[in-house]
Scaffold this motif. Sequence first.
Motif, PDB file in Angstrom:
ATOM      1  N   SER A 142     130.093 -35.692  27.276  1.00 21.37           N
ATOM      2  CA  SER A 142     130.188 -36.611  27.456  1.00 21.37           C
ATOM      3  C   SER A 142     128.616 -36.651  27.965  1.00 21.37           C
ATOM      4  N   VAL A 143     128.241 -38.216  27.617  1.00 25.23           N
ATOM      5  CA  VAL A 143     126.720 -38.320  28.445  1.00 25.23           C
ATOM      6  C   VAL A 143     127.347 -40.074  28.640  1.00 25.23           C
ATOM      7  N   THR A 148     132.178 -28.684  27.948  1.00 23.83           N
ATOM      8  CA  THR A 148     133.277 -27.866  28.817  1.00 23.83           C
ATOM      9  C   THR A 148     133.666 -26.900  27.544  1.00 23.83           C
ATOM     10  N   GLN A 149     133.439 -25.523  27.688  1.00 17.95           N
ATOM     11  CA  GLN A 149     134.339 -25.030  26.202  1.00 17.95           C
ATOM     12  C   GLN A 149     135.150 -24.599  25.917  1.00 17.95           C
ATOM     13  N   ILE A 150     136.224 -25.220  25.063  1.00 13.05           N
ATOM     14  CA  ILE A 150     137.824 -25.677  24.819  1.00 13.05           C
ATOM     15  C   ILE A 150     137.733 -24.476  24.541  1.00 13.05           C
ATOM     16  N   GLY A 151     137.370 -23.726  23.488  1.00 13.11           N
ATOM     17  CA  GLY A 151     138.460 -22.211  23.616  1.00 13.11           C
ATOM     18  C   GLY A 151     137.618 -21.576  22.213  1.00 13.11           C
ATOM     19  N   TYR A 152     137.789 -20.056  21.549  1.00 15.95           N
ATOM     20  CA  TYR A 152     137.024 -19.541  20.432  1.00 15.95           C
ATOM     21  C   TYR A 152     137.911 -18.311  20.364  1.00 15.95           C
ATOM     22  N   GLY A 153     137.731 -18.284  19.210  1.00 15.94           N
ATOM     23  CA  GLY A 153     138.431 -17.107  18.526  1.00 15.94           C
ATOM     24  C   GLY A 153     138.568 -17.051  16.809  1.00 15.94           C
ATOM     25  N   THR A 178     119.690 -38.123  16.870  1.00  8.52           N
ATOM     26  CA  THR A 178     119.129 -36.431  16.932  1.00  8.52           C
ATOM     27  C   THR A 178     119.213 -36.404  19.019  1.00  8.52           C
ATOM     28  N   PHE A 179     120.257 -35.045  18.823  1.00  7.12           N
ATOM     29  CA  PHE A 179     119.971 -34.293  20.410  1.00  7.12           C
ATOM     30  C   PHE A 179     119.241 -33.085  19.142  1.00  7.12           C
ATOM     31  N   LYS A 180     119.033 -32.184  20.566  1.00  6.57           N
ATOM     32  CA  LYS A 180     118.093 -30.630  20.667  1.00  6.57           C
ATOM     33  C   LYS A 180     118.375 -30.796  22.448  1.00  6.57           C
ATOM     34  N   SER A 181     119.158 -29.813  22.435  1.00  7.71           N
ATOM     35  CA  SER A 181     118.926 -28.940  24.050  1.00  7.71           C
ATOM     36  C   SER A 181     117.499 -28.476  24.174  1.00  7.71           C
ATOM     37  N   THR A 182     117.274 -28.482  25.720  1.00  9.81           N
ATOM     38  CA  THR A 182     116.262 -27.842  26.335  1.00  9.81           C
ATOM     39  C   THR A 182     116.394 -26.347  27.274  1.00  9.81           C
ATOM     40  N   ARG A 183     117.503 -26.866  28.239  1.00  8.69           N
ATOM     41  CA  ARG A 183     117.628 -26.252  28.700  1.00  8.69           C
ATOM     42  C   ARG A 183     119.538 -26.470  29.324  1.00  8.69           C
ATOM     43  N   ILE A 184     120.022 -25.148  29.942  1.00  7.12           N
ATOM     44  CA  ILE A 184     121.905 -25.039  29.503  1.00  7.12           C
ATOM     45  C   ILE A 184     121.178 -25.115  31.235  1.00  7.12           C
ATOM     46  N   GLU A 185     122.337 -24.988  31.379  1.00 11.96           N
ATOM     47  CA  GLU A 185     122.455 -25.036  33.672  1.00 11.96           C
ATOM     48  C   GLU A 185     124.591 -24.823  33.820  1.00 11.96           C
ATOM     49  N   THR A 186     124.912 -23.999  33.973  1.00 15.08           N
ATOM     50  CA  THR A 186     125.796 -23.133  34.261  1.00 15.08           C
ATOM     51  C   THR A 186     126.803 -23.979  35.058  1.00 15.08           C
ATOM     52  N   GLY A 195     130.206 -23.699  35.696  1.00 16.43           N
ATOM     53  CA  GLY A 195     131.743 -22.881  35.690  1.00 16.43           C
ATOM     54  C   GLY A 195     131.372 -22.594  34.619  1.00 16.43           C
ATOM     55  N   ASP A 196     132.994 -21.764  34.715  1.00 16.47           N
ATOM     56  CA  ASP A 196     133.428 -20.409  33.570  1.00 16.47           C
ATOM     57  C   ASP A 196     133.171 -21.586  32.327  1.00 16.47           C
ATOM     58  N   ARG A 197     133.128 -22.401  32.410  1.00 20.34           N
ATOM     59  CA  ARG A 197     133.781 -22.530  30.623  1.00 20.34           C
ATOM     60  C   ARG A 197     133.248 -24.351  30.703  1.00 20.34           C
ATOM     61  N   THR A 198     132.015 -24.229  32.121  1.00 24.34           N
ATOM     62  CA  THR A 198     131.190 -25.251  31.226  1.00 24.34           C
ATOM     63  C   THR A 198     130.016 -25.291  32.159  1.00 24.34           C
ATOM     64  N   ALA A 199     128.931 -26.393  31.888  1.00 26.63           N
ATOM     65  CA  ALA A 199     127.860 -26.924  32.129  1.00 26.63           C
ATOM     66  C   ALA A 199     127.366 -27.844  31.910  1.00 26.63           C
ATOM     67  N   LYS A 200     126.300 -28.018  32.199  1.00 27.72           N
ATOM     68  CA  LYS A 200     125.640 -29.035  31.796  1.00 27.72           C
ATOM     69  C   LYS A 200     123.999 -29.149  30.993  1.00 27.72           C
ATOM     70  N   VAL A 201     123.659 -29.684  29.699  1.00 24.61           N
ATOM     71  CA  VAL A 201     123.501 -29.724  28.666  1.00 24.61           C
ATOM     72  C   VAL A 201     122.204 -30.380  28.636  1.00 24.61           C
ATOM     73  N   HIS A 202     120.845 -30.371  29.113  1.00 25.13           N
ATOM     74  CA  HIS A 202     119.483 -31.482  29.558  1.00 25.13           C
ATOM     75  C   HIS A 202     119.280 -30.484  28.408  1.00 25.13           C
ATOM     76  N   GLY A 203     118.242 -32.298  27.070  1.00 26.16           N
ATOM     77  CA  GLY A 203     117.711 -32.254  26.074  1.00 26.16           C
ATOM     78  C   GLY A 203     117.579 -33.500  25.616  1.00 26.16           C
ATOM     79  N   ASP A 204     117.035 -33.649  24.512  1.00 21.78           N
ATOM     80  CA  ASP A 204     116.335 -34.751  24.647  1.00 21.78           C
ATOM     81  C   ASP A 204     117.005 -35.773  23.290  1.00 21.78           C
TER      82      ASP A 204
END
Length: 195
Positions: A163-164, A144-149, A110-118, A120-129
């Motif tokens: 990736s990690v 990276t957020q690829i898209g939405y709609g 399992t992976f569960k996020s604990t903190r998100i650090e933006t 850029g506009d569509r990028t972030a570091k997702v910290h978690g366990d």
Amino acid sequence: MIKKTMSALVLTLGLGAGIAQADTHGGEYAFDTQGQHQFIMFKISHLGYSWLYGRFNEFDGQFTFDEGNPENSSVSVTVQTDSIDSNHAERDKHLRSDDYLDVDKFPEATFKSTRIETTGDRTAKVHGDLTLHGVTREVTLDMTQIGYGEDPWGGYRMGFAGSVEIEPANFGMELDLGPTAEKLELILSVEGIKQ
């Protein structure tokens, strides 16, 4: 006067529609398990001569996207470890054994996020366990957020990739692939359907 009033009304409605449209992608999303628009892959060195690639065929998850405050977003993933697939039946049998993943004892990762650090506009570091092989360690995914709609079926979708790099030994697994195989890259690509 009427023209000015009508123009102002049209402008106001247009702005309102734009704001409403901009707000549509915040909310809760479930991974698209039916359409299989999701992948968890891995990459590890084989004796320093080549890359060994594989994937997990069965996993599920969800994420919440907070448009106004992306740092308040979250994600959780559950992987069925016996679904590992490296395109080689004997190797997969070995990877499922108690030498490595020990899927009978640890059927899920399992992976569960604990903190998100933006970043850029569509990028972030997702910290978690990350819990793998019964061991929990904090890791950081570069996402990276690829898209939405809107999709063709009346739903609304959003996709991410990231990736990690982890060290299997830190999770109690020693992969016998040579000294260059101390690190393994996990690659995640998911498409969520808004709930």
